[in-house]
Design a protein around this motif. Structure first.
Motif, PDB file in Angstrom:
ATOM      1  N   LEU A 129     109.006 -12.242  56.345  1.00 14.86           N
ATOM      2  CA  LEU A 129     110.208 -12.985  55.984  1.00 14.86           C
ATOM      3  C   LEU A 129     110.557 -14.105  56.951  1.00 14.86           C
ATOM      4  O   LEU A 129     111.477 -14.879  56.682  1.00 14.86           O
ATOM      5  N   ILE A 130     109.846 -14.216  58.072  1.00 16.38           N
ATOM      6  CA  ILE A 130     110.225 -15.202  59.084  1.00 16.38           C
ATOM      7  C   ILE A 130     110.077 -16.633  58.572  1.00 16.38           C
ATOM      8  O   ILE A 130     110.703 -17.564  59.098  1.00 16.38           O
ATOM      9  N   SER A 131     109.284 -16.836  57.520  1.00 24.42           N
ATOM     10  CA  SER A 131     109.112 -18.178  56.953  1.00 24.42           C
ATOM     11  C   SER A 131     110.375 -18.655  56.249  1.00 24.42           C
ATOM     12  O   SER A 131     110.591 -19.867  56.122  1.00 24.42           O
ATOM     13  N   ILE A 132     111.205 -17.738  55.772  1.00 25.16           N
ATOM     14  CA  ILE A 132     112.410 -18.121  55.032  1.00 25.16           C
ATOM     15  C   ILE A 132     113.415 -18.843  55.930  1.00 25.16           C
ATOM     16  O   ILE A 132     113.851 -19.954  55.595  1.00 25.16           O
ATOM     17  N   PRO A 133     113.801 -18.283  57.095  1.00 23.54           N
ATOM     18  CA  PRO A 133     114.723 -19.042  57.956  1.00 23.54           C
ATOM     19  C   PRO A 133     114.111 -20.329  58.491  1.00 23.54           C
ATOM     20  O   PRO A 133     114.838 -21.287  58.755  1.00 23.54           O
ATOM     21  N   ALA A 134     112.781 -20.379  58.647  1.00 27.92           N
ATOM     22  CA  ALA A 134     112.139 -21.625  59.064  1.00 27.92           C
ATOM     23  C   ALA A 134     112.349 -22.708  58.013  1.00 27.92           C
ATOM     24  O   ALA A 134     112.618 -23.873  58.334  1.00 27.92           O
ATOM     25  N   GLY A 135     112.237 -22.329  56.742  1.00 33.51           N
ATOM     26  CA  GLY A 135     112.488 -23.279  55.664  1.00 33.51           C
ATOM     27  C   GLY A 135     113.952 -23.665  55.581  1.00 33.51           C
ATOM     28  O   GLY A 135     114.289 -24.830  55.374  1.00 33.51           O
ATOM     29  N   LEU A 136     114.849 -22.689  55.742  1.00 29.67           N
ATOM     30  CA  LEU A 136     116.283 -22.971  55.704  1.00 29.67           C
ATOM     31  C   LEU A 136     116.684 -23.930  56.823  1.00 29.67           C
ATOM     32  O   LEU A 136     117.563 -24.774  56.647  1.00 29.67           O
ATOM     33  N   ALA A 137     116.029 -23.791  57.981  1.00 28.41           N
ATOM     34  CA  ALA A 137     116.342 -24.646  59.129  1.00 28.41           C
ATOM     35  C   ALA A 137     115.618 -25.992  59.066  1.00 28.41           C
ATOM     36  O   ALA A 137     115.791 -26.819  59.961  1.00 28.41           O
ATOM     37  N   ARG A 138     114.817 -26.217  58.008  1.00 23.70           N
ATOM     38  CA  ARG A 138     114.049 -27.457  57.847  1.00 23.70           C
ATOM     39  C   ARG A 138     113.145 -27.710  59.067  1.00 23.70           C
ATOM     40  O   ARG A 138     113.052 -28.815  59.577  1.00 23.70           O
ATOM     41  N   MET A 139     112.529 -26.632  59.546  1.00 29.09           N
ATOM     42  CA  MET A 139     111.604 -26.747  60.672  1.00 29.09           C
ATOM     43  C   MET A 139     110.458 -27.688  60.306  1.00 29.09           C
ATOM     44  O   MET A 139     110.011 -27.724  59.162  1.00 29.09           O
ATOM     45  N   LYS A 140     109.994 -28.458  61.251  1.00 32.19           N
ATOM     46  CA  LYS A 140     108.889 -29.390  61.011  1.00 32.19           C
ATOM     47  C   LYS A 140     107.664 -28.625  60.511  1.00 32.19           C
ATOM     48  O   LYS A 140     107.258 -27.629  61.112  1.00 32.19           O
ATOM     49  N   LEU A 141     107.069 -29.087  59.397  1.00 31.86           N
ATOM     50  CA  LEU A 141     105.993 -28.340  58.748  1.00 31.86           C
ATOM     51  C   LEU A 141     104.790 -28.167  59.662  1.00 31.86           C
ATOM     52  O   LEU A 141     104.180 -27.092  59.689  1.00 31.86           O
ATOM     53  N   SER A 142     104.425 -29.203  60.415  1.00 35.50           N
ATOM     54  CA  SER A 142     103.245 -29.103  61.285  1.00 35.50           C
ATOM     55  C   SER A 142     103.442 -28.020  62.347  1.00 35.50           C
ATOM     56  O   SER A 142     102.523 -27.245  62.640  1.00 35.50           O
ATOM     57  N   SER A 143     104.635 -27.952  62.919  1.00 32.35           N
ATOM     58  CA  SER A 143     104.921 -26.912  63.916  1.00 32.35           C
ATOM     59  C   SER A 143     104.933 -25.537  63.259  1.00 32.35           C
ATOM     60  O   SER A 143     104.411 -24.562  63.827  1.00 32.35           O
ATOM     61  N   PHE A 144     105.512 -25.466  62.079  1.00 31.83           N
ATOM     62  CA  PHE A 144     105.558 -24.200  61.346  1.00 31.83           C
ATOM     63  C   PHE A 144     104.146 -23.679  61.075  1.00 31.83           C
ATOM     64  O   PHE A 144     103.854 -22.497  61.299  1.00 31.83           O
ATOM     65  N   LEU A 145     103.267 -24.554  60.609  1.00 32.24           N
ATOM     66  CA  LEU A 145     101.890 -24.141  60.305  1.00 32.24           C
ATOM     67  C   LEU A 145     101.131 -23.757  61.568  1.00 32.24           C
ATOM     68  O   LEU A 145     100.332 -22.817  61.549  1.00 32.24           O
TER      69      LEU A 145
END
Length: 208
Positions: A129-145
């Motif tokens: 589920l950790i990807s959900i708050p990353a999306g809600l926070a509009r985390m930079k996609l490159s850093s997320f990946l």
């Protein structure tokens, strides 16, 4: 019942495609443990040589990234109210979701920042589920990946190593019991690692 039969078929016919597919499911909001995919695949690789253990880790991590990106973009575009509404819906409950689980993942992200997408991939009950708050926070996609790939890669490597090792000492019908025992012990190791990483980053930030 049809979905259960499909998953069982995938497990009975493990290959790189089914590993990718099942790990994408595992990494999304649909409950499906990676422990019943990667170790059996590595067990098969060690026993028959039909699969390559390095490719198992690669495709398992690729699948984990696909599922994580699905969660990320769903949260990114539909926003917090819809995420919580879905979590509390009948379909969300079928997927073993509820508002408390999403809130726990969001709190974990808020407390530990972007690095939580790395550490969180190693923490049970938070990993999927950790990807959900990353999306809600509009985390930079490159850093997320980057963080997701590192965390999922480490987790899948450890699971593959367990499956490979157990092939030489455990009969196939006892494999999952042993895997569950090892993964239970690893939970505490990763929790300690997560605390150490966050403490180190906090210390560096305090010094600056």
């Amino acid at each position: 019942m049809e979905s259960v039969a499909f998953i069982q078929w995938c497990l009975d016919n493990l290959n790189y495609w089914t590993i990718t597919l099942l790990m994408a499911i595992e990494s999304s909001f649909i409950p499906f443990p990676s422990e019943i995919v990667v170790p059996p695949a590595a067990y098969k690789a060690a026993g028959t040589g039909e699969l390559n253990i390095f490719l198992i880790v690669f495709f398992a991590t690729l699948g984990a990234n696909i599922g994580a990106v699905v969660n990320y973009y769903l949260a990114y575009f539909i926003g917090r109210p819809m995420v919580y509404r879905f979590a509390n819906s009948r379909i969300g409950h079928i997927c073993l979701l509820d508002a408390q689980k999403v809130e726990r993942a969001e709190k974990y992200f808020d407390e530990h920042g972007a690095v939580s997408t790395f550490v969180g991939r190693l923490v049970p009950a938070v990993r999927q589920l950790i990807s959900i708050p990353a999306g809600l926070a509009r985390m930079k996609l490159s850093s997320f990946l980057l963080y997701t790939t590192l965390g999922a890669g480490i987790w899948n490597s450890i699971l593959a190593a367990i499956g490979w090792y157990l092939q030489s000492i455990v009969p196939e019908d006892q494999l999952m019991n042993q895997v569950n025992a090892y993964s239970h012990e690893l939970k505490y190791v990763f929790l300690a690692l997560g605390v150490a990483v966050v403490a180190y980053l906090a210390y560096k930030g305090w010094k600056k």
